[in-house]
Design an enzyme around this catalytic site. Structure first.
Site, mmCIF file in Angstrom:
data_model
loop_
_atom_site.group_PDB
_atom_site.id
_atom_site.type_symbol
_atom_site.label_atom_id
_atom_site.label_comp_id
_atom_site.label_asym_id
_atom_site.label_seq_id
_atom_site.Cartn_x
_atom_site.Cartn_y
_atom_site.Cartn_z
ATOM 1 N N ASP A 20 0.850 -1.195 0.000
ATOM 2 C CA ASP A 20 0.000 0.000 0.000
ATOM 3 C C ASP A 20 0.886 1.245 0.000
ATOM 4 O OD1 ASP A 20 -3.215 0.547 0.923
ATOM 5 O OD2 ASP A 20 -1.791 2.209 1.108
ATOM 6 N N HIS A 36 -10.204 -4.950 -3.563
ATOM 7 C CA HIS A 36 -8.864 -5.206 -2.999
ATOM 8 C C HIS A 36 -9.017 -5.632 -1.558
ATOM 9 C CE1 HIS A 36 -9.856 -0.930 -2.760
ATOM 10 N NE2 HIS A 36 -9.247 -0.912 -1.588
HETATM 11 P P1 AMP Z 1 -9.662 1.703 0.047
HETATM 12 O O1 AMP Z 1 -9.683 3.045 0.745
HETATM 13 O O2 AMP Z 1 -10.151 0.546 0.856
HETATM 14 O O3 AMP Z 1 -10.322 1.799 -1.307
HETATM 15 O O4 AMP Z 1 -8.117 1.385 -0.194
HETATM 16 C C1 AMP Z 1 -7.390 1.952 -1.223
HETATM 17 C C2 AMP Z 1 -5.958 1.818 -0.821
HETATM 18 O O5 AMP Z 1 -5.174 1.992 -1.972
HETATM 19 C C3 AMP Z 1 -5.506 2.870 0.193
HETATM 20 O O6 AMP Z 1 -5.019 2.219 1.354
HETATM 21 C C4 AMP Z 1 -4.430 3.638 -0.550
HETATM 22 O O7 AMP Z 1 -3.354 4.023 0.296
HETATM 23 C C5 AMP Z 1 -3.996 2.639 -1.597
HETATM 24 N N1 AMP Z 1 -3.433 3.192 -2.811
HETATM 25 C C6 AMP Z 1 -3.918 4.222 -3.546
HETATM 26 N N2 AMP Z 1 -3.153 4.416 -4.632
HETATM 27 C C7 AMP Z 1 -2.174 3.480 -4.595
HETATM 28 C C8 AMP Z 1 -1.070 3.160 -5.439
HETATM 29 N N3 AMP Z 1 -0.816 3.839 -6.573
HETATM 30 N N4 AMP Z 1 -0.260 2.142 -5.073
HETATM 31 C C9 AMP Z 1 -0.483 1.458 -3.938
HETATM 32 N N5 AMP Z 1 -1.527 1.698 -3.111
HETATM 33 C C10 AMP Z 1 -2.348 2.701 -3.427
#
Ligand code: AMP
Ligand code: ZN
Length: 116
Positions: free
Chosen positions: A32, A102
């Site tokens: 993440d 995810h």
């Molecule tokens: P959610 O809020 O459950 O939709 O989780 C989305 C997650 O994706 C969050 O924990 C973000 O920090 C993570 N995230 C967003 N963009 C990226 C990225 N480019 N690479 C890795 N993680 C990401």
């Protein structure tokens, strides 16, 4: 199958870089970007499914696989014994911000229950 405007489809397809920790026919797991625990890995299906509301009966093996892969990563990171949390946030009220399914794997610290 994949959505050209979806961030996680782009990561799964290798069009946007990520720290990949697992890769197989059904899913990709990566660190993440904004970790909320010492271990914070996202286990993401290759198939674009926006939310758990959009899952089909045929997706059951894939969803089970996400959990199994998360458990394998937890073991590899040494948090299987101390404990870890897996979470699938569905829609904004539950904190979902990326609309490609995810499974969060969080470990390496203690977690409150119920979650905030
Ligand atoms: P959610 O809020 O459950 O939709 O989780 C989305 C997650 O994706 C969050 O924990 C973000 O920090 C993570 N995230 C967003 N963009 C990226 C990225 N480019 N690479 C890795 N993680 C990401
Ligand atoms: Zn997607």
């Amino acid at each position: 199958m994949n959505d050209p405007n979806c961030l996680f489809c782009k990561i799964v397809d290798g069009k946007i870089p990520a720290k990949i920790v697992h890769d197989d026919a059904l899913c990709v797991a990566f660190e993440d970007l904004n970790p909320q625990a010492p271990v914070h890995v996202l286990v993401v299906p290759r198939k674009h499914v926006a939310t758990t509301n959009d899952l089909l009966p045929e997706d059951e093996p894939m969803v089970g696989h996400l959990v199994t892969v998360a458990a394998e990563i937890a073991k590899a990171r040494g948090v299987d014994g101390s404990g870890y949390r897996t979470a699938l946030n569905c829609n904004r009220g539950a904190g979902q911000s990326v609309f490609h399914l995810h499974l969060h794997l969080l470990g390496g610290r203690s977690f409150a229950w119920p979650p905030g």
